[in-house]
Design an enzyme around this catalytic site. Sequence first.
Site, PDB file in Angstrom:
ATOM      1  CB  CYS A   1       0.787   7.919  40.074  1.00 13.74           C
ATOM      2  SG  CYS A   1      -0.384   9.101  40.229  1.00 13.74           S
TER       3      CYS A   1
ATOM      4  CE  LYS B   1       2.572   5.646  44.028  1.00 14.30           C
ATOM      5  NZ  LYS B   1       1.271   6.385  44.422  1.00 14.30           N
TER       6      LYS B   1
ATOM      7  CD  GLU C   1      -7.858 -20.119  46.599  1.00 14.69           C
ATOM      8  OE1 GLU C   1      -8.794 -21.201  46.500  1.00 14.69           O
ATOM      9  OE2 GLU C   1      -6.656 -20.230  46.564  1.00 14.69           O
TER      10      GLU C   1
ATOM     11  CE1 TYR D   1      -5.061   6.716  48.132  1.00 15.21           C
ATOM     12  CE2 TYR D   1      -6.070   8.280  49.625  1.00 15.21           C
ATOM     13  CZ  TYR D   1      -5.984   7.436  48.732  1.00 15.21           C
ATOM     14  OH  TYR D   1      -7.657   7.067  48.448  1.00 15.21           O
TER      15      TYR D   1
ATOM     16  CG  HIS E   1      -6.317 -23.819  45.001  1.00 18.27           C
ATOM     17  ND1 HIS E   1      -6.584 -23.197  46.226  1.00 18.27           N
ATOM     18  CD2 HIS E   1      -5.681 -24.828  45.098  1.00 18.27           C
ATOM     19  CE1 HIS E   1      -5.722 -23.760  46.911  1.00 18.27           C
ATOM     20  NE2 HIS E   1      -5.340 -24.963  46.335  1.00 18.27           N
TER      21      HIS E   1
ATOM     22  CB  CYS F   1      -0.343  11.477  37.135  1.00 17.64           C
ATOM     23  SG  CYS F   1      -0.243   9.416  36.904  1.00 17.64           S
TER      24      CYS F   1
ATOM     25  CD  GLU G   1       1.110   6.031  47.666  1.00 17.41           C
ATOM     26  OE1 GLU G   1       1.525   6.719  47.048  1.00 17.41           O
ATOM     27  OE2 GLU G   1      -0.034   5.345  47.358  1.00 17.41           O
TER      28      GLU G   1
END
Length: 459
Positions: free
Chosen positions: A47, A50, A442, A179, A437, A42, A183
């Site tokens: 992660c 990346k 939303e 993945y 908003h 990681c 990516e």
Amino acid sequence: MAFDYDLFVIGAGSGGVRAARLASKAGARVAIAEQVQVGGTCVLRGCVPKKLLIYGAEFSQTFRDAKGFGWTVDWARFDWPTLRDHVQAEVNRLSGLYMNNLAAAHVEVIEDRAIVVDPHRLRLTATGREVTAERILVAVGGHTSRPHDTPGQELGITSTDCFTLDALPASIVIAGGGYIALEFANIFSGLGVETTIVYRGERILRGFDHDIRKHVQADMQRTGVHIMCGSTIAEIAPLGENRKLVTLSNSMRLETDHVLWAIGREPNTKGMGLEAAGVRLTQRGAVAVDEYSRSNVASIWAIGDVTDRINLTPVAIREAVAFVETEFMGRPTAFDHADVASAVFSRPAVGAVGLTEEEARAKSKIRVFRTVFRPMKNILAGNEQRTLMKLIVNAESDRVVGVHIAGPEAPELIQLAAIAVKAGLTKAQWDATCAVHPTAAEELVLMGEPIAHDPEAPA
Ligand code: NDP
């Protein structure tokens, strides 16, 4: 029998480090062995670097979008060595922090490869020293796969190599549609590299909701990523000094600077001595464990990617915490692997939690809510990218059992949606939540009517 340690952890990635620190804090004598660098996949080659490269790559779209807001950005130039070196400096900084945290927790760090000799004994391969431990925790992660039978496969690179490339290529062919493929397609295409994905199936992102797969594939193609489905790489041959000639299974040929293998990862169990110590491995070579992460050998445990359950950093960390609670705090704890959200940092990004439409339909009657819209910012920007949001609701209980988002900030949104899914909230409770908003999020509480059954949805 007196052991040298109460716990010996093999592998100082996210899971191993967390287990070592917590066990030590709970009063155990703990050592952790790491053969490369503290931090694991990681932090060092997954992660973190990346995501930093993705931040770097996304500036190109930001510069294009800026025009519609009155900005002229005609000076933008990209320098790969700057980004690459800054990213490497950051991962090294984080690795240092991990080291400091281990030291602060009084964990002994052994910079060596440890292999299992028997249920309580390990050998450190560089020094040959043997140590004993009451419990062994295998947290050695996984490595990138290569198709060993494909001629010329060694000419291809893996995601690990991408972080330290000498130069940015002009073109890249990426094998795989999961993945890592998506990516890195985002990174390379964002940095101006001509990017081609070669995927063996009909549509990328197998395992994700069919609407998300369709939406992401179409949008990637719209932004210029070539996606070739239904084929694999049959051969790579050298072409001149640096280029490669790629032959696909459908006989098509592509010339490219690099070929990236993104065809999955395998557990790092080879040569670990596990089988000799009696530890049962799965067919894929992962350590087979029960819900408490214990192997069939009572003193040997395993967490994270080496167990090939859900191969995500936060899952490894939660498995580590559950292991320490079970073994060192007197609270048997099994991490619940249900409803773990995940994100793909593709362009558009994806966030998903819970059941896909097809999984939910196979289990019960459902209602499906879906909206596709152009985010407000994209209108002035002249950017055609649209966001897709989808809620899967159990028709009997009214519980929201799946949320699927593709679009800007999908990874951020899904973390919050995952709380509601994990808590088992109903669609009526989502609807009772007042909107914020103007946001894209939303829309998640404003989806009024279920859609009619989509005839294209897989049964
Ligand atoms: P994935 O399993 O996600 O994708 C592998 C891809 O390669 C699939 O498209 C698969 O096709 C294809 N493939 C597999 N074998 C072959 C083959 N022999 N020839 C051609 N194609 C093949 O793996 P990744 O390598 O992308 O990532 C590994 C894991 O790491 C992920 O599953 C995830 O758990 C984790 N990860 C998570 C990230 C995140 O959280 N954002 C980022 C990166 C990795 P098919 O679909 O047909 O099986």
